[in-house]
Enzyme design. Sequence first.
Site, PDB file in Angstrom:
ATOM      1  CE1 TYR A 143      -3.908  -1.716   1.216  1.00  0.00           C
ATOM      2  CE2 TYR A 143      -2.859  -2.943  -0.565  1.00  0.00           C
ATOM      3  CZ  TYR A 143      -3.083  -2.741   0.784  1.00  0.00           C
ATOM      4  OH  TYR A 143      -2.470  -3.560   1.703  1.00  0.00           O
ATOM      5  CB  SER A 158      -0.935   0.047   1.216  1.00  0.00           C
ATOM      6  OG  SER A 158      -0.186   0.258   2.387  1.00  0.00           O
TER       7      SER A 158
END
Length: 116
Positions: free
Chosen positions: A58, A25
């Site tokens: 993400y 991430s």
Amino acid sequence: MTFEMLYSKIHRATITDANLNYIGSITIDEDLAKLAKLREGMKVEIVDVNNGERFSTYVILGKKRGEICVNGAAARKVAIGDVVIILAYASMNEDEINAHKPCIVLVDEKNEILEK
């Protein structure tokens, strides 16, 4: 028919950390992420201005002011101090495209907001 359109962008953010041993991430200062309409878990594309790398990951919301930390394997694609562009896209139909204006947030070298 739908098209992938720019939804939002954080322009010229500075990488403050790169954590290879985290799951994955990009951690983004929560206030900055919210201003850019980014949500936890949302897919984003990262473009490193310094080295030309481009990758997807993400969003995780961070607590530290100005934090931009690339985590996991993608940490090898950036260096602390690199300037990046964080992009999010959305699928839109013709009517949505006509009404849409992307959210663009400009930041300085400390990831402080210059303009929205």
